[in-house]
Design a protein around this motif. Structure first.
Motif, PDB file in Angstrom:
ATOM      1  N   VAL A 247       0.835  -1.203   0.000  1.00  0.00           N
ATOM      2  CA  VAL A 247       0.000   0.000   0.000  1.00  0.00           C
ATOM      3  C   VAL A 247       0.870   1.253   0.000  1.00  0.00           C
ATOM      4  O   VAL A 247       0.644   2.190  -0.771  1.00  0.00           O
ATOM      5  CB  VAL A 247      -0.954  -0.008   1.211  1.00  0.00           C
ATOM      6  CG1 VAL A 247      -1.684   1.327   1.343  1.00  0.00           C
ATOM      7  CG2 VAL A 247      -1.973  -1.139   1.081  1.00  0.00           C
ATOM      8  N   LEU A 248       1.912   1.263   0.836  1.00  0.00           N
ATOM      9  CA  LEU A 248       2.783   2.434   0.924  1.00  0.00           C
ATOM     10  C   LEU A 248       3.542   2.665  -0.379  1.00  0.00           C
ATOM     11  O   LEU A 248       3.612   3.797  -0.875  1.00  0.00           O
ATOM     12  CB  LEU A 248       3.764   2.273   2.083  1.00  0.00           C
ATOM     13  CG  LEU A 248       3.167   2.287   3.502  1.00  0.00           C
ATOM     14  CD1 LEU A 248       4.250   2.023   4.535  1.00  0.00           C
ATOM     15  CD2 LEU A 248       2.493   3.619   3.786  1.00  0.00           C
ATOM     16  N   PHE A 249       4.115   1.594  -0.952  1.00  0.00           N
ATOM     17  CA  PHE A 249       4.918   1.756  -2.164  1.00  0.00           C
ATOM     18  C   PHE A 249       4.055   2.179  -3.351  1.00  0.00           C
ATOM     19  O   PHE A 249       4.505   2.941  -4.219  1.00  0.00           O
ATOM     20  CB  PHE A 249       5.681   0.463  -2.474  1.00  0.00           C
ATOM     21  CG  PHE A 249       7.015   0.398  -1.805  1.00  0.00           C
ATOM     22  CD1 PHE A 249       7.112   0.193  -0.434  1.00  0.00           C
ATOM     23  CD2 PHE A 249       8.193   0.550  -2.524  1.00  0.00           C
ATOM     24  CE1 PHE A 249       8.343   0.157   0.201  1.00  0.00           C
ATOM     25  CE2 PHE A 249       9.422   0.503  -1.908  1.00  0.00           C
ATOM     26  CZ  PHE A 249       9.509   0.306  -0.534  1.00  0.00           C
ATOM     27  N   ILE A 250       2.826   1.691  -3.412  1.00  0.00           N
ATOM     28  CA  ILE A 250       1.921   2.104  -4.483  1.00  0.00           C
ATOM     29  C   ILE A 250       1.614   3.591  -4.373  1.00  0.00           C
ATOM     30  O   ILE A 250       1.509   4.305  -5.378  1.00  0.00           O
ATOM     31  CB  ILE A 250       0.617   1.279  -4.433  1.00  0.00           C
ATOM     32  CG1 ILE A 250       0.875  -0.148  -4.927  1.00  0.00           C
ATOM     33  CG2 ILE A 250      -0.492   1.925  -5.267  1.00  0.00           C
ATOM     34  CD1 ILE A 250      -0.258  -1.103  -4.614  1.00  0.00           C
ATOM     35  N   GLN A 251       1.503   4.083  -3.151  1.00  0.00           N
ATOM     36  CA  GLN A 251       1.072   5.463  -2.932  1.00  0.00           C
ATOM     37  C   GLN A 251       2.189   6.487  -3.089  1.00  0.00           C
ATOM     38  O   GLN A 251       1.913   7.654  -3.369  1.00  0.00           O
ATOM     39  CB  GLN A 251       0.466   5.594  -1.532  1.00  0.00           C
ATOM     40  CG  GLN A 251      -0.867   4.890  -1.377  1.00  0.00           C
ATOM     41  CD  GLN A 251      -1.289   4.782   0.077  1.00  0.00           C
ATOM     42  OE1 GLN A 251      -0.464   4.920   0.973  1.00  0.00           O
ATOM     43  NE2 GLN A 251      -2.554   4.524   0.303  1.00  0.00           N
ATOM     44  N   PHE A 252       3.446   6.084  -2.908  1.00  0.00           N
ATOM     45  CA  PHE A 252       4.526   7.069  -2.882  1.00  0.00           C
ATOM     46  C   PHE A 252       4.581   7.976  -4.118  1.00  0.00           C
ATOM     47  O   PHE A 252       4.575   9.200  -3.976  1.00  0.00           O
ATOM     48  CB  PHE A 252       5.876   6.375  -2.679  1.00  0.00           C
ATOM     49  CG  PHE A 252       6.152   5.987  -1.250  1.00  0.00           C
ATOM     50  CD1 PHE A 252       5.450   6.554  -0.201  1.00  0.00           C
ATOM     51  CD2 PHE A 252       7.118   5.044  -0.954  1.00  0.00           C
ATOM     52  CE1 PHE A 252       5.685   6.190   1.116  1.00  0.00           C
ATOM     53  CE2 PHE A 252       7.380   4.663   0.363  1.00  0.00           C
ATOM     54  CZ  PHE A 252       6.663   5.239   1.393  1.00  0.00           C
ATOM     55  N   PRO A 253       4.662   7.431  -5.356  1.00  0.00           N
ATOM     56  CA  PRO A 253       4.767   8.347  -6.502  1.00  0.00           C
ATOM     57  C   PRO A 253       3.564   9.281  -6.660  1.00  0.00           C
ATOM     58  O   PRO A 253       3.753  10.506  -6.768  1.00  0.00           O
ATOM     59  CB  PRO A 253       4.926   7.392  -7.698  1.00  0.00           C
ATOM     60  CG  PRO A 253       5.501   6.141  -7.102  1.00  0.00           C
ATOM     61  CD  PRO A 253       4.848   6.024  -5.764  1.00  0.00           C
ATOM     62  N   PRO A 254       2.288   8.761  -6.679  1.00  0.00           N
ATOM     63  CA  PRO A 254       1.175   9.704  -6.815  1.00  0.00           C
ATOM     64  C   PRO A 254       1.018  10.618  -5.614  1.00  0.00           C
ATOM     65  O   PRO A 254       0.603  11.778  -5.758  1.00  0.00           O
ATOM     66  CB  PRO A 254      -0.054   8.800  -6.994  1.00  0.00           C
ATOM     67  CG  PRO A 254       0.351   7.455  -6.518  1.00  0.00           C
ATOM     68  CD  PRO A 254       1.818   7.355  -6.731  1.00  0.00           C
ATOM     69  N   LEU A 255       1.357  10.155  -4.401  1.00  0.00           N
ATOM     70  CA  LEU A 255       1.258  11.015  -3.218  1.00  0.00           C
ATOM     71  C   LEU A 255       2.268  12.151  -3.301  1.00  0.00           C
ATOM     72  O   LEU A 255       1.944  13.307  -2.995  1.00  0.00           O
ATOM     73  CB  LEU A 255       1.479  10.171  -1.959  1.00  0.00           C
ATOM     74  CG  LEU A 255       1.270  10.880  -0.611  1.00  0.00           C
ATOM     75  CD1 LEU A 255       0.627   9.937   0.393  1.00  0.00           C
ATOM     76  CD2 LEU A 255       2.582  11.412  -0.040  1.00  0.00           C
ATOM     77  N   ALA A 256       3.479  11.838  -3.733  1.00  0.00           N
ATOM     78  CA  ALA A 256       4.505  12.874  -3.864  1.00  0.00           C
ATOM     79  C   ALA A 256       4.072  13.938  -4.871  1.00  0.00           C
ATOM     80  O   ALA A 256       4.229  15.140  -4.635  1.00  0.00           O
ATOM     81  CB  ALA A 256       5.829  12.250  -4.292  1.00  0.00           C
ATOM     82  N   LYS A 257       3.500  13.493  -5.984  1.00  0.00           N
ATOM     83  CA  LYS A 257       3.134  14.436  -7.036  1.00  0.00           C
ATOM     84  C   LYS A 257       1.887  15.236  -6.683  1.00  0.00           C
ATOM     85  O   LYS A 257       1.859  16.465  -6.844  1.00  0.00           O
ATOM     86  CB  LYS A 257       2.910  13.674  -8.354  1.00  0.00           C
ATOM     87  CG  LYS A 257       2.508  14.579  -9.518  1.00  0.00           C
ATOM     88  CD  LYS A 257       2.269  13.764 -10.785  1.00  0.00           C
ATOM     89  CE  LYS A 257       1.815  14.671 -11.931  1.00  0.00           C
ATOM     90  NZ  LYS A 257       1.510  13.880 -13.156  1.00  0.00           N
TER      91      LYS A 257
END
Length: 442
Positions: A247-257
């Motif tokens: 869940v965390l790794f999936i969210q990192f790129p879109p969350l950062a952007k």
């Protein structure tokens, strides 16, 4: 000199360690270069970006679910070193396909029709590669290492994996995608060379016919392995950890952007901090346990991890950046008032997570007979893969339902409580059956 330092110098460990480092580096360089390029260059909507990130994760995980039973049988019934060499030879061909997709995407040639399918096909093949290598990297340790070296060796493999993730992530975020394509091919070739020096690891049992029916063999493997409470509880706890991680790794790129208004280099920085943290936790727990394989610190470690996830959530919710402004690069990001608390929360998640999961992997390889370690790890990989696919689907479902990315982090925090309960029950079972070896397949 510490056990860790001594192991690094031994041929019975160093070639395997180097081969694992290179494989993990290549996995993450390729996967992150692909995801970051597509998220930041091809798609321009939060939903599409989160969906692609989840699809890429699911594609990589799928082979673990389907082929782990076969890989475990092979690793227990054939020479593990020979399988490593075959797998690393295949990696060269896989990276040639993946590099072609990356190059086509960079050149803007049929990006959505050809380049992205090519990249996803190579990612699927790398998942197959990792499925067959995965059981071996842990199962070979009790065969080559002494009993008091297994926890240190497992910690080194785990720490090395995340150092490689760190390196691959840095390269993916900071170098041009065309350079990433070439480095992937070169790394695969070097990995094939280091694999030639792994000492023989013949089977500890008489070879038996392989069951190529992936559904039947997977069900049988999981059923036979998890009938022992200690093994079942360890696998369940590890699976919850990797569901949280997915869940965390999936969210990192879109969350950062989309939440932090940060560039792909900042998304890469998140994965770097996470990787450093897990490496620190992996080595630290060996010192705390003084080489003894135990789940003693599992409950407190994963509870602390959950608290850091909650802290990370609140920092994301408080983050402020002007809508429509240019994406923050790394220097601009670290100058933000909440950047340090954000990165420290992420580091805390990773350190406590590493301290939680490393003893559980060592536990799986030491409470079963040496002839069964690869199949035990393979059963663990099947359950982990299923858990991560569920985590990916939940993340996609929450995004489709309009749940904010920052709020989705609370799901991971809640799952930490379940993992803590499992670890506590496991520690009780560990104490009740201290010194006993499980014989699963007799």
């Amino acid at each position: 000199m510490t056990t860790t330092a001594l192991l690094i110098r031994k041929r019975r460990f160093l070639p395997l360690f180097a081969t694992q480092l290179l494989g993990a580096f290549n996995d993450n360089l390729y996967k992150n270069a692909m995801i970051l390029y597509v998220v930041y260059t091809v798609y321009h909507s939060e939903a599409a970006e989160a969906r692609f990130s989840a699809i890429a994760s699911a594609v990589f995980i799928l082979p673990f679910f389907l082929l782990s039973a076969l890989s475990g049988q092979l690793a227990d019934m054939r020479d593990k070193a020979r399988i490593i060499r075959i797998v690393k030879a295949a990696e060269i061909g896989i990276m040639l396909v993946g590099a072609t997709g990356l190059f086509m995407a960079w050149r803007g040639m049929a990006v959505e029709v050809v380049a992205i399918p090519l990249m996803l096909a190579a990612l699927l093949a790398m998942g197959v590669h990792s499925t067959f290598f995965g059981p071996i990297k842990y199962a070979i340790l009790p065969q080559h290492l002494h009993a008091d070296e297994v926890l240190a060796g497992t910690g080194l493999v785990e720490a090395g994996t995340y150092i490689s993730i760190l390196a691959g992530t840095i390269f993916a975020g900071w170098i041009p995608v065309e350079w990433a394509a070439m480095i992937c091919i070169g790394t695969a070739m070097v990995g094939f060379c280091t694999a030639q020096f792994v000492p023989p690891a013949p089977p500890q049992m008489e070879p038996q016919p392989l069951d190529f029916n992936v559904l039947r063999s997977s069900i049988t493997l999981v059923r036979m392995t998890t009938r022992h409470p200690r093994v079942y509880l360890a696998i369940a706890a590890i699976s919850f950890f990797w569901t949280i991680g997915a869940v965390l790794f999936i969210q990192f790129p879109p969350l950062a952007k989309n939440v932090l208004s940060a560039s792909k280099e900042v998304a890469s920085l998140f994965l770097v901090v996470f990787s450093i943290g897990v490496a620190i936790g992996s080595v630290s727990i060996n010192h705390l346990l003084k080489g003894t394989v135990s789940a003693r610190y599992g409950p407190i470690s994963v509870i602390v991890m959950g608290l850091f996830v909650v802290a990370f959530h609140f920092v994301c919710k408080m983050w402020q950046h002007a809508v429509g402004s240019a994406l923050l690069d790394v220097p601009q990001f670290v100058m933000q008032p909440l950047a340090v608390p954000l990165l420290l929360s992420l580091l805390g998640i990773a350190i406590s997570g590493g301290m939680f999961v490393v003893p559980l992997y060592a536990f799986l390889t030491t409470v079963v007979d040496k002839a069964e370690t690869a199949r035990t790890i393979a059963a663990n990989n099947i359950v982990n893969a299923g858990a991560m696919v569920v985590g990916s689907l939940i993340a996609v479902g929450l995004s489709a339902a309009g749940v904010a990315l920052a709020d989705q982090l609370l799901l991971g925090a809640a799952m930490c409580l379940v993992a803590a309960w499992l670890a506590r029950v496991l520690y009780r079972a560990e104490r009740a059956h201290a010194g006993e070896i499980e014989h699963t397949f007799e």
